[in-house]
Scaffold this active site. Structure first.
Site, mmCIF file in Angstrom:
data_model
loop_
_atom_site.group_PDB
_atom_site.id
_atom_site.type_symbol
_atom_site.label_atom_id
_atom_site.label_comp_id
_atom_site.label_asym_id
_atom_site.label_seq_id
_atom_site.Cartn_x
_atom_site.Cartn_y
_atom_site.Cartn_z
ATOM 1 N N ASP A 123 -4.504 -0.726 -1.923
ATOM 2 C CA ASP A 123 -5.859 -0.494 -0.957
ATOM 3 C C ASP A 123 -6.754 0.111 -2.257
ATOM 4 O OD1 ASP A 123 -6.976 -1.181 1.337
ATOM 5 O OD2 ASP A 123 -7.147 1.064 1.828
ATOM 6 N N LYS B 22 -6.674 -4.991 -3.110
ATOM 7 C CA LYS B 22 -7.562 -5.686 -1.912
ATOM 8 C C LYS B 22 -8.570 -4.410 -1.259
ATOM 9 C CE LYS B 22 -3.820 -4.269 1.288
ATOM 10 N NZ LYS B 22 -4.844 -3.065 2.108
ATOM 11 N N HIS C 23 -10.563 6.973 1.354
ATOM 12 C CA HIS C 23 -9.374 6.857 1.062
ATOM 13 C C HIS C 23 -9.209 5.760 -0.070
ATOM 14 C CE1 HIS C 23 -9.762 3.571 3.853
ATOM 15 N NE2 HIS C 23 -8.823 3.029 3.300
ATOM 16 N N CYS D 14 -1.938 -2.619 7.584
ATOM 17 C CA CYS D 14 -1.753 -3.339 6.369
ATOM 18 C C CYS D 14 -0.456 -4.165 6.576
ATOM 19 C CB CYS D 14 -2.227 -2.836 5.251
ATOM 20 S SG CYS D 14 -3.768 -2.178 5.144
ATOM 21 N N ASP E 272 0.885 -1.185 -0.026
ATOM 22 C CA ASP E 272 0.250 -0.119 -0.076
ATOM 23 C C ASP E 272 0.792 1.371 -0.011
ATOM 24 O OD1 ASP E 272 -1.776 -1.940 0.144
ATOM 25 O OD2 ASP E 272 -2.671 -1.303 2.120
HETATM 26 C C1 VGL Z 1 -4.546 0.909 5.727
HETATM 27 C C2 VGL Z 1 -6.302 1.558 6.998
HETATM 28 C C3 VGL Z 1 -7.167 1.528 6.019
HETATM 29 C C4 VGL Z 1 -3.323 0.429 5.180
HETATM 30 C C5 VGL Z 1 -5.828 0.551 4.766
HETATM 31 O O1 VGL Z 1 -2.855 0.166 4.151
HETATM 32 O O2 VGL Z 1 -2.405 0.303 6.253
HETATM 33 N N1 VGL Z 1 -4.900 1.352 6.793
HETATM 34 N N2 VGL Z 1 -7.107 1.086 4.895
HETATM 35 ZN ZN ZN Z 2 -8.529 0.959 3.462
#
Ligand code: VGL
Ligand code: ZN
Length: 204
Positions: free
Chosen positions: A51, A112, A87, A157, A9
């Site tokens: 993400d 994902k 996001h 993540c 991510d």
């Molecule tokens: C993530 C919060 C929500 C991450 C993704 O990539 O760590 N954290 N979505």
């Molecule tokens: Zn997320």
């Protein structure tokens, strides 16, 4: 048996100026680029996750009237869901890889969090563990049993991806300098490192 690099991510929304800013998240880019170069020179796979949420995703506070980002709600299936600002919406600039990341060196992308009703912190399974992302199959098909990991966020993540990788039998080396935490609670980053180490990850 081979090793792969897993970039978790490294997206604009998790870096300064993004929707779900991880403090100094952009500083993982040069670390990631160094690793991408090393793996590429050795002909080893470089896998990157994104993400990749639909609008109105269940993890967005905006989808839960009366609730705000930072709160935790219980979903109909009983899972606890932390709420975040909108996001990494599919196709938006915030969902793109962070500018400066050597995307030409990426050999495989895993997306994902596509299911509107289920979040997915791990690169391997969604949070309800009902669905796999296909990453495990892809790695097995490429004879990968060892992962080098960096990316965002250290306490979400990255942590859940590393714990699942270890549970699936992969050896994991975490490049700590190539990660940054959200730290919704002070100490979350350090606790995530300890959890990964306790589960068997080598922390560099
Ligand atoms: C993530 C919060 C929500 C991450 C993704 O990539 O760590 N954290 N979505
Ligand atoms: Zn997320």
């Amino acid at each position: 048996m081979t090793q792969a690099l897993l970039l978790v991510d490294i997206q604009a929304d998790f870096c300064p100026g993004g929707a779900l800013t991880v403090a100094r998240g952009d500083e993982v880019v040069p670390v990631a680029n160094g690793l991408i170069e090393d793996f590429g020179l050795n002909g080893l796979p470089v896998v990157a996750t994104q993400d990749w949420h639909p609008r109105g995703h269940v993890s967005f506070a905006s989808a839960h009237p009366g609730h705000a980002a930072g709160e935790v709600v219980t979903l109909p299936d009983g899972t606890a869901q932390a709420l975040w600002p909108d996001h990494c919406v599919q196709g938006t600039a915030g969902a793109d890889f962070q500018p400066g990341l050597n995307v030409a060196g990426i050999t495989h992308v895993v997306r994902k969090g596509l299911d509107p009703l289920t979040d997915s912190y791990s690169a391997f399974f969604d949070n309800s563990r009902a669905h796999a992302t296909g990453l495990d199959e892809w790695l097995r098909a490429h004879d990968v049993r060892e992962l080098a990991v960096c990316g965002l966020a250290q306490d979400y993540c990255v942590k859940f991806s590393v714990l699942d990788a270890l549970a699936l039998g992969y050896g994991v080396t975490l490049y700590r300098e190539g990660t940054r935490p959200v730290e919704a609670m002070p100490g979350d980053g350090e606790r995530a490192i300890e959890a990964m180490r306790d589960a068997g990850a080598v922390i560099l």
